[in-house]
Write an enzyme that holds these catalytic residues in place. Structure first.
Site, mmCIF file in Angstrom:
data_model
loop_
_atom_site.group_PDB
_atom_site.id
_atom_site.type_symbol
_atom_site.label_atom_id
_atom_site.label_comp_id
_atom_site.label_asym_id
_atom_site.label_seq_id
_atom_site.Cartn_x
_atom_site.Cartn_y
_atom_site.Cartn_z
ATOM 1 N N HIS A 37 0.897 -1.159 0.000
ATOM 2 C CA HIS A 37 0.000 0.000 0.000
ATOM 3 C C HIS A 37 0.931 1.204 0.000
ATOM 4 O O HIS A 37 1.550 1.519 1.004
ATOM 5 C CB HIS A 37 -0.860 -0.073 1.271
ATOM 6 C CG HIS A 37 -1.572 1.191 1.626
ATOM 7 N ND1 HIS A 37 -2.933 1.284 1.665
ATOM 8 C CD2 HIS A 37 -1.124 2.423 1.987
ATOM 9 C CE1 HIS A 37 -3.282 2.514 2.035
ATOM 10 N NE2 HIS A 37 -2.213 3.214 2.240
ATOM 11 N N HIS A 95 -3.794 -0.872 -5.298
ATOM 12 C CA HIS A 95 -4.646 0.287 -5.590
ATOM 13 C C HIS A 95 -3.888 1.526 -6.083
ATOM 14 O O HIS A 95 -3.881 2.570 -5.435
ATOM 15 C CB HIS A 95 -5.536 0.642 -4.400
ATOM 16 C CG HIS A 95 -4.855 0.639 -3.060
ATOM 17 N ND1 HIS A 95 -3.657 1.293 -2.804
ATOM 18 C CD2 HIS A 95 -5.210 0.041 -1.901
ATOM 19 C CE1 HIS A 95 -3.334 1.105 -1.553
ATOM 20 N NE2 HIS A 95 -4.244 0.358 -0.968
ATOM 21 N N ASP A 144 -10.452 -3.566 -3.617
ATOM 22 C CA ASP A 144 -10.183 -2.984 -2.295
ATOM 23 C C ASP A 144 -11.490 -2.828 -1.515
ATOM 24 O O ASP A 144 -11.740 -1.793 -0.874
ATOM 25 C CB ASP A 144 -9.459 -1.642 -2.407
ATOM 26 C CG ASP A 144 -8.872 -1.183 -1.068
ATOM 27 O OD1 ASP A 144 -8.417 -0.043 -0.974
ATOM 28 O OD2 ASP A 144 -8.915 -1.977 -0.097
ATOM 29 N N HIS A 186 -17.678 -1.035 6.134
ATOM 30 C CA HIS A 186 -17.706 -0.418 7.466
ATOM 31 C C HIS A 186 -19.134 -0.352 7.957
ATOM 32 O O HIS A 186 -20.080 -0.380 7.174
ATOM 33 C CB HIS A 186 -17.134 1.000 7.410
ATOM 34 C CG HIS A 186 -15.661 1.045 7.184
ATOM 35 N ND1 HIS A 186 -14.751 0.626 8.133
ATOM 36 C CD2 HIS A 186 -14.949 1.441 6.122
ATOM 37 C CE1 HIS A 186 -13.532 0.769 7.644
ATOM 38 N NE2 HIS A 186 -13.613 1.255 6.427
#
Lengths: 348, 444, 183
Positions: free
Chosen positions: B181, B234, B316, B320
């Site tokens: 990342h 990403h 990705d 939540h």
């Protein structure tokens, strides 16, 4: 609170701006969150209304029953004696009931969310919530979930619309129409929500606005923003160049944290390059207006000499602040009672 | 008794085999038997795929299943159901669970759960460092033996360059890549979105593109020096795409993935929402790391995807709970729940002419497999070859559908696309021979 | 179709002169008299009445303006206008205030004006002078001096035009639907 440098009052001082009736349909907002989409007509209406409110404040008994039965609650997540007292007085002069809610003392400190707090206050009877919050965008979140009106008293780094309105009232009462006038805003624009709101209102009225700061304190993208995205302002790094011919100089507070945050090396260098002092002021237009949102750091962003000259106008600025907030409360509550429409395309 | 399924008359696109024709697909006992027109078969369930595209099930190299430890956001059951709904038959699970997937026992838990309650295949990604703390290497050998297909500390970068170097060298022992990342944490300090005129407009702290670019260039240099394989998670900036392009030209072992949102959405969505409008909305469902960036960055990512600089699309997927997004922007969690909108969103590139449909499918299947060489772990994955596991998706590239997060299978309703109409839908997903998801298909 | 004028410019002038004499007679002189015009058309009325008195009494009398916008209730006939202007009053404490307005209707605007005046100081007495009384009082308020009583229906619109505010001069009544059309 804005403090103004003393200027010899010209014998033909500009007339107050109540000669023409402002367009009363101009104000349709249920909330006041920022001045980014404010129109010239709205600003005229607010300032004209504020003039009337100044007359009320000048009476022996400054009280009118206009907002009797209206409940205003101030919900402050950040401390502020000045702004809160100004709003409280504004509400009370208009006859409203004003309740101050301090976030730290309330259930907020127990973890109650902003939305729940707003809904609770609404249920208790708030018609208007004056919200100051340390997070940018908080008033927008509140407004999306509130039936009552939200007035932004400062959110994070984003906006402080009533402060900018009071600055505008001060400027117009001293130098008249700002169209074409040169306004220079000096200092930490990046962290100043007051400056940002001022950029919107001043450019909306056609002022020629220059931002002057070290590059580290100029918000990213301000200089060459695509049209219609940010207020159209000039950016000038050199203060001696920027201040030439200025009609209005606004000095912003340089906070200690910025020096620790690596934005500027220290007080000495900053004040040498960016302090508003008598020598620099001499390069502005004769009789230029100096403003500072307060509290001032004498010796840092403003010299003792210039700051001292501003002190004598504190009272007038306080009155302007209360008057502007009274005007905003009046216009918003009239909109509520008329079942006010919201701006097209707005989710609020 | 043989379980047979035949999928008839679909437009069969198998990028690994360079096939794109109308044909039938025959599945027996969970494996693909043959793909040919007008197959004559007895005793098979029939699926009518006329007017639909039949492709290998999508492979996602980057999913957060949140299980173990954060099951209130998602668990393996709901996450894999969401994957199936999105057309994915394989998801690679990132290790930022609680506890982190930094040891064999956690990996084995995930695989057991996936076998028992999962709707699709789960391939684990092990942590690079113990507890993902970025200090000591995790037991990469043990993790590899447990079935990990790569290593990553995602959510977080591997900030220490020395540790990254050691990780690359050590992981190459097992011939497995490090997925990084890429974010310079000091440049991204306190940032909640992309740094640009939008962040200034909103009064929010932004992270400059240079923060990703610097980290990507560091990883490329280390991969070059060690000869090991680094996979850029990403990717989102013009500069990073350019760096990867130049590195690949030099023969560096670098691969890269891009998310559907970084191919289509800009930072303006944060300000105004996906449906646009005049007022500011501070859209927390568009708060993601790396952030949505400028149109210029989006354009560069699309070009990179088309020319092969970027090997594949990875979601990705970051679910939540509602309360973690229904708050002030600074306080909101980072992440988009993306499995169920991935195909529809990426179809914007096809409908807009940037990428032909077979190429899009390649980037979601064979390209992903090739990037991490997943065929070493599962033979035939991402293809419709004879003998490959029957992991198949049926697509309707022109179906319009309205994104309604309440109907998501994922527990994460956090998408900026609520109320948006997407064109391109997953009609059915077949995994392990079973129909893992079926929307509306005539089963004869 | 133009409505017939109920009052022509000459009628208005005579009414004002008569009112001016009545005020002086009723108050036994001009001592402590203060004129307060209610914005908008009450203001030129107050000025004209005061000027008329000056002509025959040879005394300058103070004239002020009163904006009652901040005192209205929602039922005030002037509607919920947002526009408010500063008031500008001479000292009223202990004075005989003559409040002036163009039309007296429900009485709510006058009630608001009384509230406002009392906030400015304690007048010895408040009297009301209006050019037109159109009836339909909703509160126990009456005018002391009236230019003309005009019976109206509730839907009617009484139009007063004065040179200082409108450039022309007349009093008309537009009936019901016509009033809507002309609005």
């Amino acid at each position: 609170m804005t403090i103004r440098a003393p200027q010899p009052r010209p014998t033909d001082a500009p007339a107050p701006l109540t000669t023409s009736d402002a367009d009363e349909s101009a104000w349709q907002r249920r909330h006041l969150l920022d001045l980014d989409d404010v129109s010239v007509d709205e600003l005229d209406l607010v300032l004209q209304t504020a003039d009337t409110m100044k007359e009320v404040l000048s009476r022996e008994v400054p009280r009118v029953p206009a907002l009797r039965g209206t409940t205003i609650m101030t919900l402050f997540y950040e401390n502020s004696t000045r702004t809160r007292a100004s709003f409280e007085l504004a509400g009370k002069v208009l006859g409203a009931d004003v309740i101050n809610v301090s976030a730290s003392a309330s259930s907020v400190s127990k973890g109650e969310s902003l939305i729940d707090t707003v809904k609770t206050l609404q249920a208790v009877g708030a018609d208007v919530i004056v919200l100051r919050h340390n997070r940018s965008g908080a008033p927008y979140l509140a407004a999306r979930h509130a039936r009552c009106s939200i007035i932004n008293a400062g959110d994070g780094l984003h906006a402080h619309p009533t402060q900018a309105l009071l600055d505008l009232l001060t400027i117009r009462s001293r130098i008249g129409d700002v169209r074409g006038k040169r306004v220079v805003i000096v200092g930490d624009v990046l962290h100043s929500r007051v400056a940002r709101s001022n950029l919107w209102s001043l450019t909306a009225l056609g002022a020629d606005v220059t931002v002057c700061a070290p590059r580290t304190l100029v918000p990213v993208g301000l200089e060459h923003a695509p049209e219609g995205t940010l207020p159209p302002v000039r950016v000038e790094i050199d203060l001696d160049r920027a201040i030439v011919g200025a009609d209005v100089v606004m000095a912003l507070r340089m906070q200690h944290e910025r020096m620790q945050g690596g934005f500027v090396p220290g007080v000495r260098e900053y004040s040498r390059l960016y302090q508003i002092n008598a020598a620099r002021l001499a390069r502005a237009k004769p009789g230029a207006l100096v403003l500072h949102p307060g509290p001032m750091n004498e010796g840092v962003e403003i010299s003792h000499e210039v700051a001292h000259g501003l002190q004598s106008h504190v009272e007038e600025q306080v009155t302007n602040g209360v008057a502007v907030r009274m005007a905003v409360l009046w216009l918003i509550t009239r909109t509520l009672s008329r079942g006010g429409r919201l701006p097209a395309g707005s989710a609020l | 008794m043989t379980d047979r399924l035949i999928i008839r008359n679909g437009r069969v696109i198998d990028p690994a085999a360079h096939h794109d024709r109308v044909a039938d697909v025959l599945v027996e006992d969970g494996r693909i038997v043959s793909v040919a027109p007008d197959l004559n078969v007895e005793g098979a369930r029939e699926m009518d795929a006329r007017g639909l595209v039949v492709a290998p099930g999508f492979v996602d190299l980057h999913t957060h299943l949140r299980d173990p430890g954060l099951e209130y956001k998602e668990d393996i059951a709901s996450g894999t159901r969401a994957a199936a709904r999105g057309g994915f038959t394989t998801v690679c699970a990132m290790p930022n669970t609680v506890p982190a997937m930094d040891s064999r026992s956690i990996v084995e838990y995930v695989l057991r759960e996936a076998a028992a309650r999962g709707s699709v295949r789960v391939l684990p990604i092990g942590a690079v460092s113990k507890e993902r703390a970025g200090r000591e290497l995790a037991e990469l050998g043990d993790l590899a033996a447990a079935g990990c297909v790569a290593f990553s500390d995602d959510g977080a970068p591997v900030h220490d360059a020395m540790l990254m170097r050691r990780a690359l060298e050590y992981a190459s022992t097992f011939d497995l890549p490090i997925i990084d990342h890429c974010e310079d944490e000091s440049l991204a300090h306190d940032a909640v979105m992309h740094e640009g005129w939008v962040s200034t407009r909103l009064g929010l702290r932004g992270a400059p593109s240079a923060g990703e670019e610097a980290a990507v260039m560091r990883d490329i240099a280390l991969a070059e020096a060690t000869g090991a394989h680094v996979h850029i998670a990403h990717i989102s900036t013009r500069g990073a795409v350019a760096a990867v392009r130049a590195a690949k030209a030099r023969g560096v072992r670098v691969t890269a993935e891009v998310t559907p949102h970084h191919l289509t959405l800009t930072d303006e969505v944060v300000a105004y929402g996906a449906l646009g409008g005049e007022g500011l909305v501070y859209e927390t469902n568009a708060k993601v790391n790396p952030p949505l960036r400028s149109q210029d960055d989006v354009d560069a990512c699309v070009v990179g995807l088309v020319d092969g600089t970027i090997d594949c699309i990875a979601t990705d997927h970051a679910p939540h709970a509602i309360t973690e997004k229904l708050c002030e922007f600074d306080e909101a969690a980072f992440g988009i729940s993306g499995l169920e909108t991935a195909f529809g969103l990426c179809m914007r590139l096809v409908h807009g002419g940037a990428l032909p449909l077979p190429a899009l499918i390649e980037r979601m299947t064979a390209g992903a497999v090739r990037a991490l060489r997943l065929d070493r772990h599962v033979a035939g994955i991402g293809t419709l070859a004879a003998g490959a596991p029957a992991e198949i998706v049926l697509l309707d590239p022109t179906a319009d559908w309205l994104v309604d997060p309440e109907r998501f299978a994922s527990k994460g309703k956090n998408t900026p696309l609520a109320g948006v109409t997407l064109r391109g839908a997953v009609v059915a997903t077949i995994s392990g021979g079973r129909t893992a998801h079926e929307h509306e298909v005539a089963v004869v | 179709m133009p409505e017939a004028n109920i009052m022509s410019p000459a009628d208005i002038r005579r009414a004002i002169v008569r009112i001016a004499h009545e005020i002086v007679e009723h108050n036994r002189g001009t001592q402590d008299l203060v004129f307060v015009g209610m914005r908008t058309r009450g203001v030129p009325l107050a000025q004209r009445i005061a000027a008329a008195i000056t002509e025959f009494e040879h005394e300058q009398l103070p004239v002020g303006t009163l904006d009652v916008g901040l005192y209205r209730d929602d039922l005030t006939e002037r509607g919920s206008s947002v526009n408010i202007q500063p008031s500008d009053l001479p000292d009223v404490a202990g004075k005989r205030v003559v409040l002036c307005d163009d039309v007296l209707y429900t009485g709510r605007t006058v009630r608001a004006a009384l509230d406002a005046l009392i906030d400015f100081g304690r007048p010895e007495r408040i009297q009301l002078a209006v050019l037109v009384d159109r009836g339909h009082r909703e509160l126990p308020i009456r005018a002391d001096f009236v230019g003309k009583n005009i019976p109206t229906s509730r839907g009617d619109d009484v139009q007063v035009r004065l040179g200082e505010t409108d450039g022309e001069e007349y009093v008309r009544v537009a009936a019901g639907e016509e009033a809507e059309a002309l609005r």
